[in-house]
Design an enzyme around this catalytic site. Structure first.
Site, PDB file in Angstrom:
ATOM      1  N   ASP A  27       0.840  -1.192   0.000  1.00  0.00           N
ATOM      2  CA  ASP A  27       0.000   0.000   0.000  1.00  0.00           C
ATOM      3  C   ASP A  27       0.879   1.248   0.000  1.00  0.00           C
ATOM      4  O   ASP A  27       1.595   1.501   0.973  1.00  0.00           O
ATOM      5  CB  ASP A  27      -0.897  -0.019   1.243  1.00  0.00           C
ATOM      6  CG  ASP A  27      -2.040   0.971   1.175  1.00  0.00           C
ATOM      7  OD1 ASP A  27      -1.981   1.895   0.352  1.00  0.00           O
ATOM      8  OD2 ASP A  27      -2.993   0.830   1.960  1.00  0.00           O
ATOM      9  N   CYS A  49      -5.796   4.106  -3.805  1.00  0.00           N
ATOM     10  CA  CYS A  49      -5.956   2.690  -3.494  1.00  0.00           C
ATOM     11  C   CYS A  49      -7.238   2.014  -3.974  1.00  0.00           C
ATOM     12  O   CYS A  49      -7.184   0.998  -4.664  1.00  0.00           O
ATOM     13  CB  CYS A  49      -5.791   2.471  -1.998  1.00  0.00           C
ATOM     14  SG  CYS A  49      -6.983   3.344  -0.977  1.00  0.00           S
ATOM     15  N   HIS A  83     -10.687  -2.057   1.794  1.00  0.00           N
ATOM     16  CA  HIS A  83     -10.983  -0.725   1.276  1.00  0.00           C
ATOM     17  C   HIS A  83     -11.822  -0.740   0.013  1.00  0.00           C
ATOM     18  O   HIS A  83     -11.678   0.110  -0.868  1.00  0.00           O
ATOM     19  CB  HIS A  83      -9.711   0.092   1.085  1.00  0.00           C
ATOM     20  CG  HIS A  83      -9.850   1.491   1.617  1.00  0.00           C
ATOM     21  ND1 HIS A  83      -8.979   2.512   1.320  1.00  0.00           N
ATOM     22  CD2 HIS A  83     -10.797   2.044   2.425  1.00  0.00           C
ATOM     23  CE1 HIS A  83      -9.353   3.612   1.922  1.00  0.00           C
ATOM     24  NE2 HIS A  83     -10.464   3.358   2.592  1.00  0.00           N
ATOM     25  N   ASP A  96      -0.404  -0.869  -4.810  1.00  0.00           N
ATOM     26  CA  ASP A  96      -1.683  -0.340  -5.292  1.00  0.00           C
ATOM     27  C   ASP A  96      -1.552   1.006  -5.991  1.00  0.00           C
ATOM     28  O   ASP A  96      -2.434   1.410  -6.742  1.00  0.00           O
ATOM     29  CB  ASP A  96      -2.706  -0.251  -4.154  1.00  0.00           C
ATOM     30  CG  ASP A  96      -2.303   0.732  -3.055  1.00  0.00           C
ATOM     31  OD1 ASP A  96      -1.128   1.143  -3.007  1.00  0.00           O
ATOM     32  OD2 ASP A  96      -3.178   1.086  -2.242  1.00  0.00           O
ATOM     33  N   ASN A  97      -0.478   1.729  -5.753  1.00  0.00           N
ATOM     34  CA  ASN A  97      -0.223   3.012  -6.415  1.00  0.00           C
ATOM     35  C   ASN A  97       1.194   3.446  -6.073  1.00  0.00           C
ATOM     36  O   ASN A  97       1.913   2.743  -5.351  1.00  0.00           O
ATOM     37  CB  ASN A  97      -1.237   4.095  -6.008  1.00  0.00           C
ATOM     38  CG  ASN A  97      -1.448   4.225  -4.522  1.00  0.00           C
ATOM     39  OD1 ASN A  97      -2.508   3.879  -4.006  1.00  0.00           O
ATOM     40  ND2 ASN A  97      -0.452   4.721  -3.800  1.00  0.00           N
TER      41      ASN A  97
END
Length: 474
Positions: free
Chosen positions: A43, A83, A137, A301-302
């Site tokens: 993350d 995310c 999330h 995720d990013n």
């Protein structure tokens, strides 16, 4: 004596040949089996935050081992620069915009539609055991006063997971723990397992959240590997997302260094802690004798937030330049993927669903729209999908006017991207604002939008068709 020696040598050769044949047959048999699949998702981990990607800050020997024993991708892209949209991309193989997911979820009445078909559902339908561990999330993790999951939003089980353990994602609880910087250190106190909040006498209640994730993943691997069916484990770390908290020893002491800030020290300790838990998972796969036929894929995720390292890339989390979208990716499957390779082929989180399905010998339903392409053939040593096969790739993200970084967000602002081959066009609400030749200018320093009007017009037309396509909202 001479003839006896020759006979003994001949017998030894025959035995060796038989062993090689048997090993070959065993290897072929293993390769014909459906692999176990483990997806590890960090993350906010930046493109160069692992030592095997050039990090000068923290050693990640276990993820480096994964790269040495598998393939490392240097041009892999997340589905978004924040995310929740990327997580939708990972699970569905589709652009987040298809579901109207245009920004991160704030833990209040937003979720991935239950009608979305996920990789967990497809693998489960093919006989896989499925489990999710860690951050979610994507909605559906609110509880009542008794700690029971509310059923007014779909959660992990409604999206195909037999088992799950995650944190309650509910306000004001989550926000308060973030401000108090206890989301990791007291993470076990808010665990939700299979639709029920755990009790304070549970083994995992006192655990650090990273330990809870790694330890429960190993527990599930041990359980599912004893079954006659393969398994899919979806492990989504919270690391190294804020709040930056000191990881437990020895990681805190091991990452101390002169001249770094408190947040940078915490960040480094968190990444090393995650790497150690990955090492525990890899060791357990070895001990159980299932590592050879287990596909393990690691990505983020990013792009990086405040303390992450992106090298010379432009932008960061919440920004659509490559610093916010380009992420590390490593994949290992000893029975099928050659070791020690580095690929500069394009890859995208949309590709994970079709790749996993092909590896698991699962045919995609003919009526299931998927935006990604399987990259399994390339992982095995073949060619990657060509530009013509892949076509134009898109991103959309609502405007965040600041980035989670120690400097301002680059201007002009953008809310969309259309990329075809080496050409990357950024647009603001459909209007082109930048064009980059990533082959000549990988760090996006030279906007050449005025030099290529025909290419800009073509990409803009495709982008607007994509923006106006129907969306799934139920």
């Amino acid at each position: 004596m001479y003839h006896e020696k020759v006979n003994r040598m001949g017998n030894a050769v025959k035995l060796l040949v038989m062993l090689l044949v048997l090993n070959g047959i065993t290897g072929l048999a293993r390769a014909a089996e459906k692999p176990n699949i483990i997806l590890l998702l960090a993350d906010d981990l930046g493109y160069r935050d692992l030592s095997c990607f050039g990090s000068p800050a923290v050693a990640t020997p276990n993820l480096d081992r994964l790269a040495t024993e598998g393939t490392k991708f240097t041009r892999f892209y997340a589905g978004s620069a924040v995310c929740s949209p990327t997580r939708a991309s990972v699970l569905t193989g589709r652009y987040p915009l298809r579901f109207g997911i245009t920004r991160h979820f704030n833990d209040v009445n937003r979720w991935l539609p239950e009608s979305a078909t996920t990789i967990a559902e497809l693998l489960k339908g093919a006989g896989y055991s499925t489990a999710h561990v860690g951050k979610w999330h994507l909605g559906g993790l609110h509880v009542n006063a008794q700690g029971e999951r509310l059923d007014n939003q779909p959660g992990p089980r409604q999206h195909g997971f037999d088992f799950y353990q995650t944190q309650i994602e509910q306000q004001p609880l989550r926000g308060r723990m973030g401000r108090e910087q206890t989301l990791f250190r007291r993470g076990g106190t808010v665990l939700l397992r299979n639709d029920q909040r755990i009790e304070n006498d549970d083994l995992y209640y006192p655990k650090h959240f990273t330990d809870a994730n790694g330890d429960y993943a190993i527990e599930l691997i041990e359980k599912m590997s004893g079954q006659s069916t393969p398994f899919f484990l979806n492990l989504w770390w919270l690391v190294p997302h804020k709040p930056y908290e000191p990881a437990p020893e020895p990681h805190w002491s091991n990452t101390a260094a002169e001249g770094i800030s408190e947040d940078q020290h915490r960040f480094r300790s968190m990444v090393q802690h995650m790497d150690a838990k990955v090492g525990g998972i890899l060791d357990r796969l070895d001990e159980l004798g299932i590592a050879e036929n287990t596909l393990v894929l690691f990505t983020s995720d990013n792009g990086a937030a405040f303390e992450g390292f992106i090298g010379d890339l432009k932008g960061d989390k919440t920004d659509l330049h490559d610093g916010g979208l380009r992420v590390p990716m490593i994949v290992r499957w000893p029975d099928a993927i050659p070791a020690g390779r580095t690929s500069d082929a394009f890859g995208h989180t949309n590709d994970l669903l079709p790749t996993f399905c092909e590896a698991a010998q699962v045919e995609l339903p003919t009526d299931l729209p998927v935006d990604g392409k399987s990259i399994l053939s390339h992982l095995k040593g073949g060619q990657s999908p060509s530009v013509d096969e892949r076509g134009t790739v898109f991103w959309q993200l609502n405007l965040y006017k600041s980035i989670q970084r120690h400097y301002p967000k680059p201007k002009p602002y953008a809310t969309e991207v259309a990329m075809r081959g080496k050409w990357k066009m950024l647009a603001l609400k459909g209007t082109p604002v930048e064009l980059f030749d990533l082959q000549a200018d990988p760090n996006e320093r030279h906007n050449v939008i005025e030099d290529h009007p025909d290419r800009v017009a073509s990409l803009a037309l495709e982008l607007n068709d994509w923006l106006n396509a129907p969306r799934v909202t139920d």
